[in-house]
Design a protein around this motif. Structure first.
Motif, mmCIF file in Angstrom:
data_model
loop_
_atom_site.group_PDB
_atom_site.id
_atom_site.type_symbol
_atom_site.label_atom_id
_atom_site.label_comp_id
_atom_site.label_asym_id
_atom_site.label_seq_id
_atom_site.Cartn_x
_atom_site.Cartn_y
_atom_site.Cartn_z
ATOM 1 N N SER A 7 -4.989 7.991 -5.318
ATOM 2 C CA SER A 7 -4.683 6.433 -6.462
ATOM 3 C C SER A 7 -3.801 5.710 -5.911
ATOM 4 C CB SER A 7 -3.806 7.911 -7.267
ATOM 5 O OG SER A 7 -4.545 9.070 -7.345
ATOM 6 N N GLY A 8 -3.074 5.902 -5.019
ATOM 7 C CA GLY A 8 -2.322 4.384 -4.348
ATOM 8 C C GLY A 8 -3.046 3.403 -4.098
ATOM 9 N N SER A 9 -3.970 4.312 -2.479
ATOM 10 C CA SER A 9 -4.070 2.998 -2.087
ATOM 11 C C SER A 9 -5.830 2.372 -3.385
ATOM 12 C CB SER A 9 -5.435 3.954 -1.172
ATOM 13 O OG SER A 9 -4.401 4.806 -0.390
ATOM 14 N N TYR A 10 -6.442 3.941 -3.620
ATOM 15 C CA TYR A 10 -7.256 2.766 -4.557
ATOM 16 C C TYR A 10 -6.863 2.153 -5.830
ATOM 17 C CZ TYR A 10 -10.257 3.479 -8.810
ATOM 18 O OH TYR A 10 -11.142 3.534 -9.447
ATOM 19 N N PHE A 11 -5.600 2.455 -6.508
ATOM 20 C CA PHE A 11 -5.610 1.248 -7.413
ATOM 21 C C PHE A 11 -4.919 -0.174 -6.422
ATOM 22 C CE2 PHE A 11 -3.922 5.012 -10.119
ATOM 23 C CZ PHE A 11 -4.786 4.866 -10.675
ATOM 24 N N LEU A 12 -4.863 -0.253 -5.306
ATOM 25 C CA LEU A 12 -4.342 -1.029 -4.575
ATOM 26 C C LEU A 12 -5.581 -1.921 -4.340
ATOM 27 C CD1 LEU A 12 -1.767 -2.868 -3.543
ATOM 28 C CD2 LEU A 12 -2.701 -2.172 -1.328
ATOM 29 N N GLN A 13 -7.120 -1.561 -4.001
ATOM 30 C CA GLN A 13 -7.600 -2.618 -4.317
ATOM 31 C C GLN A 13 -7.891 -3.227 -5.112
ATOM 32 O OE1 GLN A 13 -11.073 -0.888 -1.832
ATOM 33 N NE2 GLN A 13 -9.551 1.187 -2.098
ATOM 34 N N LEU A 14 -8.157 -2.194 -6.170
ATOM 35 C CA LEU A 14 -8.002 -3.187 -7.531
ATOM 36 C C LEU A 14 -6.857 -4.042 -8.155
ATOM 37 C CD1 LEU A 14 -9.153 0.492 -9.661
ATOM 38 C CD2 LEU A 14 -11.171 -1.301 -8.638
ATOM 39 N N HIS A 46 0.754 -1.212 -0.037
ATOM 40 C CA HIS A 46 0.047 -0.368 0.018
ATOM 41 C C HIS A 46 0.841 1.453 -0.050
ATOM 42 C CE1 HIS A 46 -4.259 2.016 1.755
ATOM 43 N NE2 HIS A 46 -3.393 2.500 0.747
ATOM 44 N N PHE A 79 1.792 5.800 -7.156
ATOM 45 C CA PHE A 79 1.116 7.141 -8.263
ATOM 46 C C PHE A 79 0.476 7.998 -7.980
ATOM 47 C CE2 PHE A 79 -0.195 2.516 -8.546
ATOM 48 C CZ PHE A 79 0.012 2.537 -10.271
ATOM 49 N N ARG A 133 -12.181 0.138 -14.518
ATOM 50 C CA ARG A 133 -12.506 -0.569 -13.826
ATOM 51 C C ARG A 133 -12.908 -0.705 -12.724
ATOM 52 N NH1 ARG A 133 -9.022 -5.979 -15.720
ATOM 53 N NH2 ARG A 133 -9.369 -6.770 -13.350
ATOM 54 N N PHE A 139 -0.228 -3.686 -13.071
ATOM 55 C CA PHE A 139 -1.186 -3.183 -12.781
ATOM 56 C C PHE A 139 -1.341 -1.524 -12.572
ATOM 57 C CE2 PHE A 139 -2.246 -7.750 -12.784
ATOM 58 C CZ PHE A 139 -3.223 -7.679 -13.181
ATOM 59 N N ALA A 140 -2.926 -1.215 -12.751
ATOM 60 C CA ALA A 140 -3.250 -0.015 -12.475
ATOM 61 C C ALA A 140 -4.802 0.000 -13.609
ATOM 62 C CB ALA A 140 -1.845 0.847 -13.906
ATOM 63 N N PHE A 141 -5.325 -0.157 -12.769
ATOM 64 C CA PHE A 141 -6.842 -0.049 -13.343
ATOM 65 C C PHE A 141 -8.110 1.023 -12.621
ATOM 66 C CE2 PHE A 141 -5.628 -4.907 -13.518
ATOM 67 C CZ PHE A 141 -5.663 -4.844 -15.216
ATOM 68 N N PRO A 142 -7.543 2.358 -12.972
ATOM 69 C CA PRO A 142 -8.547 2.956 -12.583
ATOM 70 C C PRO A 142 -10.041 3.198 -13.120
ATOM 71 C CG PRO A 142 -7.174 3.984 -14.788
ATOM 72 C CD PRO A 142 -7.266 2.091 -14.288
ATOM 73 N N SER A 185 2.737 1.614 -2.972
ATOM 74 C CA SER A 185 1.761 2.322 -4.603
ATOM 75 C C SER A 185 1.193 3.485 -3.798
ATOM 76 C CB SER A 185 -0.311 1.634 -4.280
ATOM 77 O OG SER A 185 -0.968 1.736 -5.204
ATOM 78 N N GLN A 186 1.345 3.977 -2.850
ATOM 79 C CA GLN A 186 1.175 5.885 -2.873
ATOM 80 C C GLN A 186 2.465 6.058 -3.623
ATOM 81 O OE1 GLN A 186 0.226 5.727 1.957
ATOM 82 N NE2 GLN A 186 -1.625 6.080 1.125
ATOM 83 N N ASN A 229 -6.157 7.728 -15.615
ATOM 84 C CA ASN A 229 -7.356 7.993 -16.323
ATOM 85 C C ASN A 229 -8.486 7.311 -15.155
ATOM 86 O OD1 ASN A 229 -10.025 7.105 -17.514
ATOM 87 N ND2 ASN A 229 -8.517 5.685 -19.178
ATOM 88 N N THR A 230 -9.477 7.379 -14.983
ATOM 89 C CA THR A 230 -10.515 6.709 -13.612
ATOM 90 C C THR A 230 -11.450 6.095 -13.804
ATOM 91 O OG1 THR A 230 -11.018 8.997 -13.075
ATOM 92 C CG2 THR A 230 -8.816 8.070 -11.841
#
Lengths: 472, 80
Positions: free
Chosen positions: B33-40, A214, A221, A231, B19-22, A217-218, A227-228
């Motif tokens: 964003s990081g927390s969000y992507f990790l969940q996906l 986590h 990103f 998915r 991976f990167a699924f936004p 990842s933070q 793009n959001t």
């Protein structure tokens, strides 16, 4: 903030400003929460879906009643609700390991139940939890939003920072790292937690994922424009996330070691008769107080043996100690016995919780939560005076600020505990005598009773704050 | 079971890099964003683990009920 719109009537609560869904305020010393029009759909869903009733019946959410819209503090109001008042507010950095763990678990339990009713928690703040009747409860009624199929958990980051990271640090590194919550009000940054956690935590799937990855990842990103739109996260995955966090937190353990203070009653010089006599005196003094006290603070409470004299009488008792092991043992005892009137808290009286956050008003200091009706200061004064070099005049002045009644024990220099304190240091306390003690305290209090505790050199005083004192 | 966990851990590390699924998120608190992507990223895995857990609980419960007379199961307080 909103007090300006209704002059003289409402008093905003400094911590309630982030959520545009509504806010808390006082009106005639009663607490109200305004629900704004923009939150209408979510509020109606919470109330009509049965979620509110389920959570209140399960004692997970603080109940409220709807009142007239005339009580609104601004024109944006959709409803005004009056939540049940929490008699004593405490903060996560004042909780023991198990208190924070229980708060985390009920947050996840609430999220699980909310999903059954088509709602999700939109924030996972530890400050939304308060202890009510001995159990953690969610106090923020506006924390829910309608669940949108495919949406990840928006409170995930906050939950990990407020609960998982401090609990992992307390469990794997050092229990005192829980105090980082006092510095980082929005929870411990995950990169910091990750750097403080040792290698074995990488071998645990949940900690590897929710903290180490986590954090990475933070960082990865953090500054990217992305793009959001493509998915989604299924409901099953959402449930899987909550279940995984729940199992991860359930497995985190901290066993309070036998510290100097948590073994105090084993190691100290108390004869059983002295101990019983002191208990009897505290009981007598509490019984004689008129009107009956509503709130007692036991400062330096250790594992809460004397606190329970008050709480067993149905008086809300805040049982404070600076030793995390004592507070943990005290809380576990509360849980075991299902005690509803005792709240153990971690507090160093020589450095009590300050006012912190925005404008230094967001989370109020421990002392601003005073005055207590009664303060118990048992076997405490010698530590303040001799270990912390506080003169008796300052100690008397301090107690005068925080209580109406005082039950205080004076421990003289010929007591074996004091001899231990002075064993390896120069005695620079010529004024630490019973005469000076009485003289200083009489400036602020009226001594109602002073009784020598049997088989000891100690004296137990019962005092009332002197309202005729020029310092009043 | 232990081997599956190990596979999951290391698989996750590798997958994370690719991976990167936004998707759009609505919140007054920034989910990050990081927390969000990790969940996906871990969503599929968590869904699978959760399904296994739920079904395993049901299967175990079914087997226990068949294997043990109901009265005995109650005495033993076996989970349903």
């Amino acid at each position: 903030m909103n007090s300006e719109e209704t002059p003289g009537a409402n008093r905003g609560i400094p911590s309630s400003f982030r959520d545009p869904s509504g806010f808390l305020y006082f009106h005639d010393d009663l607490i109200y929460r305004q629900v704004n029009i923009r939150y209408k759909d979510n509020y109606d869903h919470l109330m009509d879906s049965g979620l509110y009733r389920t959570l209140v019946q399960s004692e997970l959410l603080v109940p409220h009643e709807e009142v007239l819209i005339e009580y609104a503090a601004s024109s944006e109001a959709y409803k005004v609700i009056k939540p049940e008042l929490i008699p004593f507010v405490s903060f996560p950095y004042e909780w023991s390991f198990s208190q924070l763990k229980d708060a985390a678990l009920i947050t996840l339990e609430i999220q699980e139940k909310a999903l059954n009713f088509g709602m999700a928690l939109k924030d996972g703040s530890a400050y939304n939890i308060q202890f009510r009747k001995g159990k953690p409860n969610l106090i923020d009624t506006l924390s829910f939003e309608k669940y949108r199929e495919g949406q990840p958990w928006v409170a995930y980051r906050q939950f990990c920072q407020h609960f998982l990271a401090p609990l992992a640090l307390m469990s794997y590194a050092d229990v005192r790292l829980g105090q980082l919550l006092r510095v980082y009000l929005d929870g411990i940054p995950l990169d910091l937690a990750s750097s403080l956690l040792h290698f074995p935590t990488y071998m645990r799937f949940s900690l590897l994922t929710h903290i180490h990855l986590h954090a990475k990842s933070q960082r990865h990103f953090g500054r990217k424009s992305v793009n959001t739109n493509s998915r989604t996260m299924t409901r099953l995955a959402f449930l899987g996330l909550i279940d995984n966090l729940k199992s991860s937190i359930s497995k985190l353990m901290w066993k309070p070691q036998d510290t100097e203070w948590s073994n105090y009653y084993v190691d100290s010089n108390y004869a059983s008769e002295a101990f019983l006599h002191k208990k009897q005196l505290v009981t007598e003094f509490l019984d004689k107080m008129n009107p009956r006290p509503q709130c007692v603070w036991d400062l330096g409470a250790n594992i809460g043996l004397f606190s329970r004299i008050a709480s067993d009488k149905g008086i809300l008792t805040i049982s404070c100690d600076m030793d995390p092991a004592c507070v943990e043992k005290n809380y576990l005892e509360c849980v075991k016995n299902r005690e509803t009137h005792l709240l153990p808290l971690l507090l160093d009286l020589t450095n009590p919780s300050p006012s912190v956050g925005w404008e230094n008003r967001e989370r109020i200091s421990f002392l601003k939560r005073s005055p207590a009706d009664v303060v118990l200061a048992l076997a405490l004064v010698h530590h303040l005076a001799l270990s912390n070099n506080l003169c008796l005049q300052k100690i008397a002045e301090f107690f005068h600020q925080i209580c109406k009644w005082l039950i205080i024990e004076f421990v003289p220099k010929n007591d074996s505990q004091v001899k231990r304190l002075l064993l390896n240091r120069e005695d620079i306390f010529p004024n630490y005598t019973q005469e000076v003690f009485e003289t200083e305290f009489c400036k602020y209090f009226r001594i109602l009773s002073a009784v020598r505790i049997r088989q000891t050199e100690r004296t137990l005083y019962w005092m009332r704050r002197d309202t005729s004192s020029p310092r009043e | 079971m232990i081997n599956v966990k190990r596979l999951v851990k290391w698989g996750l590390l590798l997958a994370f890099l690719n991976f990167a699924f936004p998707q759009r998120v609505y919140a007054y608190i920034d989910p990050g964003s990081g927390s969000y992507f990790l969940q996906l990223l871990i969503a599929g895995l968590l869904a699978a683990l959760y399904s296994i857990k739920v079904y395993w609980t049901r299967i175990r419960s079914f087997l226990v009920k068949r294997a043990l007379p109901s009265k005995l199961a109650k005495i033993l307080k076996w989970p349903d």
